[in-house]
Design a protein around this motif. Structure first.
Motif, PDB file in Angstrom:
ATOM      1  N   ALA A  91     -30.525  53.584 -24.089  1.00 59.87           N
ATOM      2  CA  ALA A  91     -29.427  54.288 -23.421  1.00 59.87           C
ATOM      3  C   ALA A  91     -29.418  55.752 -23.829  1.00 59.87           C
ATOM      4  N   ALA A 124     -30.725  55.627 -18.455  1.00 57.80           N
ATOM      5  CA  ALA A 124     -31.410  55.428 -19.735  1.00 57.80           C
ATOM      6  C   ALA A 124     -32.594  56.373 -19.812  1.00 57.80           C
ATOM      7  N   PRO A 168     -26.999  51.062 -21.554  1.00 56.39           N
ATOM      8  CA  PRO A 168     -27.928  50.783 -20.454  1.00 56.39           C
ATOM      9  C   PRO A 168     -27.291  49.881 -19.409  1.00 56.39           C
TER      10      PRO A 168
END
Length: 774
Positions: free
Chosen positions: A216, A238, A222
């Motif tokens: 992320a 991400a 994410p």
């Protein structure tokens, strides 16, 4: 230079003195040798060992051209996806599979299950993700507007990650079907997905062959919506970090071991830059021919045919340790890795093509060929919680079970061995390493412990390259190393090993079969007589500049450069061709010979006169293929040579054989021509308006008893030699007459010298005086 020549001479002598043993042994001890045989329940290891393999059995035929993806559902049942057309089947046990998904798409490329056991299918081309209910109803779950769906992977929180091409994007789809762009790569394709030991998403790409870790962005989870609208650009929510960029083009499979080691399989050479036509494309029903992760699918019909990549597509497997250090674990220019998995014993499994082999590779790179599927490619590997392994294949599409139990018995048949010559077979020997529980099974070792592998060997022979019903039966079993083989004499031989009650680590290190080729007489391929006055010597015995070198005429040979390397037993022999120099009175003969037994040979040279019947020995016990001698001790005339080659140095006298061959006729002439009738008389003539010119008319005859007169010359008062022509213009007879004028002489006494050469460069000469008046 002298030291180098002496060392070369010593080397030549030493190599020439090595005698080949007539009894030979066919010994196999390496992977390259063992892998040419046929194994059933026997693994062939890269360190040159045969051992029992885990059980390998056909579970079912999927009735498909190829299968791409194999997964175990949460309830333990096995599913496989492939085509063509797109299809997913379930295996409830051995036998015919049950179809659970069908589509007009060309292929079901990948499948995945959520925590509740719901099936999701990714298809290509015009890639879409379908959701299949427990009752078999399918519905469109996600359409990424991408051409290919390459892989699907569920995170523990239920998020479905979708790997696509040809834009190289990863999408995150929530259980309710809402999707976001997770990551957009500058690669054309995200080929495979996996999770590392910490649960981070891994991705393999094409065409740069990268392994990425997807995490992320700072302050962003994410798969969740971006914190700010401006963050929702083309790069996704991400970011990717390149763990390793391989030397290959495409990552075909990823798997993670229990200790956190990441394994990546890669194929193909990087021959063109990213942005050009990718390797990973699939054919459409309209007939385009494109590429998949391991081969070519030719379209144009209802049932496209999967064709594997040619052998020139190289392949490698890389390991990335938990601390991030990468290394190449395995590579091949023959096998292409399609799938990876982890065996119950912790070894890495690799499914390959295009001979459908399953390999097991340890952390040090040592590998074993465990089984062959019979299909061309092993394209998927799945493992159940109890350690049982399943494999799916292409060409044709089948599913196999593998392990974790070992086969109770395995057999291995060697390739057939060509002894080149009709041979008798001696002892069969082998070595089995000692195990922890016993003494092993080497020569003289007794198989007494119940927990030791019990080895049985069988041997058969024949006279055709491929073993078949026309060969002898299998003789054996031989249970002790060193047993005498009972197979009948023949040109070819083959052995078979049966391993009983073994386990991984037991087996066979090497196998040897002794044989005695039937002795065959040597052959003399050709004889060449050099020009008169050429002497041949070993190259190292003549230092440069000592004598005038000449090029030798060589006898017929298959070896263009003249350096002969004979692969005999026990050591190769190196034979360097001789060097020729000019030396009057010498004659040289060269010959070429070979022996199919690769025996050491000795030679003898005989001669006889043209009208004689008895051969006389000139030289014997020669080990080089040339001989030169001084002919001045031989009367002039015609002669013949006979070369005799014998294999006595490598055979007992009772079985030694020899062969002989005669040369063409040659002549010996060491007597110079005779000059006769030499006379010189003054003469003069006057032409109109030209003063009188003094001249001398010279006449003589040159005569040789053996050969023709080659040329004649004259000299006046010790001056330069001048060529003169015979009266018949052509000098080709044993007797030639000469008549010529020497003009422009001054008044007084002059000396006229003449000389004549025969064909052997013998010189006869004479002189006379003549007085020219004013």
């Amino acid at each position: 230079m002298l030291r180098a020549l002496l060392l070369a001479g010593l080397f030549f002598v030493l190599c020439s003195s090595i005698s080949a043993e007539h009894t030979r042994r066919w010994r196999q001890s390496s992977y390259d040798e063992f892998v040419k045989g046929t194994a059933h329940g026997v693994a062939v290891r890269s360190d040159g060992r045969l051992e029992l393999a885990p059980k390998f059995a056909l579970l079912a035929d999927a009735d498909a051209s190829y299968l791409w993806s194999l997964r175990v559902a949460p309830d333990g049942r096995l599913y496989a996806a492939g085509g063509s057309p797109a299809r997913v089947v379930r295996f409830d046990g051995p036998g015919r599979p049950v179809s659970v998904f069908d589509s007009a798409d060309l292929a079901a490329q990948t499948i995945a299950f959520d925590s509740r056991g719901t099936l999701y299918v990714g298809t290509s081309p015009d890639g879409k993700v379908y959701k299949v209910s427990a009752s078999g109803e399918k519905s469109l779950f996600f359409d990424p507007k991408s051409k290919y769906i390459w892989d699907l992977a569920f995170a523990p929180d239920g998020t479905l990650y979708v790997a696509t091409g040809d834009k190289g994007q990863i999408f995150a789809v929530t259980p309710d079907g809402k999707s976001t762009l997770l990551y957009a790569s500058d690669e054309a394709h995200i080929r495979v997905l996996a999770f590392d030991a910490q649960g981070a998403l891994l991705a393999g790409t094409e065409p740069s062959g990268r392994v990425l870790r997807i995490t992320a962005r700072e302050g962003q989870a994410p798969g969740k919506a971006p914190a700010k609208k401006e963050d929702s650009g083309a790069k996704g929510s991400a970011e990717g970090f390149v763990l390793y960029e391989s030397a290959k083009r495409e990552i075909t499979s990823l798997t993670v071991a229990a200790d956190g080691t990441i394994y990546a399989a890669a194929i193909g050479e990087k021959q063109h830059a990213s942005g050009q036509a990718p390797t990973t494309v699939i054919a459409t029903p309209q007939g385009t021919t494109t590429f998949t992760s391991g081969g070519i699918i030719s379209g144009g019909g209802a049932q496209p045919v999967f064709t594997p990549f040619p052998a020139m597509i190289s392949s490698s497997i890389y390991s990335i340790s938990p601390d991030g250090a990468p290394q190449e674990l395995w590579s091949s220019r023959e096998d292409v890795v399609y799938s990876l998995g982890i065996a119950a014993d912790g070894r890495l499994l690799a499914g390959t093509g295009n001979n459908g082999s399953l390999l097991a590779i340890d952390k040090h790179g040592a590998y074993a060929q465990l089984a062959k599927a019979g299909s061309a490619q092993i394209t998927g590997i799945a493992r159940t919680n109890d350690g049982k392994i399943f494999l799916c294949t292409a060409n044709p599409g089948k599913v196999f079970s593998f392990g974790p139990q070992y086969e109770p018995e395995g057999t291995y048949e060697s390739r057939s061995f060509d002894a080149q010559i009709f041979s008798e077979w001696g002892r069969v020997e082998w070595w089995s390493p000692p195990s922890e529980a016993g003494t092993g099974n080497g020569p003289g070792k007794k198989q007494s412990a119940s927990n030791e592998p019990r080895l049985e060997f069988f041997v058969r022979s024949g006279n055709t390259e491929e073993p078949g019903p026309e060969w002898s039966r299998w003789f054996g079993p031989y249970t002790r190393s060193g047993a005498n083989v009972e197979a009948p004499p023949a040109r070819y031989v083959q052995w078979k090993a049966v391993i009983h009650d073994g386990r991984r680590g037991d087996g066979v290190f090497w196998v040897s079969v002794a044989y005695l080729p039937r002795n065959v007489a040597p052959a003399i391929d050709g004889i060449v007589l050099e020009d008169p006055g050429v002497r041949a010597q070993a190259a190292f015995s003549v230092a440069p500049g000592q004598q005038q070198n000449v090029n030798l005429k060589m006898p017929p040979s298959d070896n263009a450069n003249g350096v002969i390397i004979t692969q005999s037993t026990p050591s190769p022999r190196f034979e360097q061709p001789p060097q020729g120099v000019l030396q009057k009175g010498y004659e040289t003969v060269l010959w070429n010979a070979h022996d199919v037994n690769e025996d050491d040979l000795h030679y003898a040279v005989y001669f006889r006169g043209e009208n004689e019947h008895q051969w006389k020995l000139l030289k014997d016990k020669l080990d080089q293929k040339f001989y030169c001698w001084d002919t001045t001790a031989m009367p002039d005339g015609g002669y013949y040579l006979k070369i005799v080659a014998s294999d006595l140095p490598s055979n007992p006298p009772a079985v030694a054989l020899s062969t002989e061959r005669e040369s063409e006729r040659f002549e010996v002439d060491n007597t110079p021509p005779l000059i006769a009738g030499l006379e010189a008389s003054p003469s003069s003539f006057r032409a109109a308006s030209v003063p009188a010119i003094n001249s001398v008319l010279v006449k003589f005859t040159a005569r040789d008893a053996a050969t023709s007169i080659e040329r004649a010359q004259y000299s006046v008062d010790g001056g330069d030699w001048i060529l003169c022509a015979p009266t018949g213009h052509i000098s080709d007879a044993p007797e030639e007459s000469y008549e010529f004028s020497v003009q422009g002489l001054t008044a007084g006494e002059h000396t006229i010298a003449v000389r004549a050469y025969d064909r052997f460069e013998n010189i006869g000469s004479g002189k006379t005086e003549v007085t020219v008046k004013p």
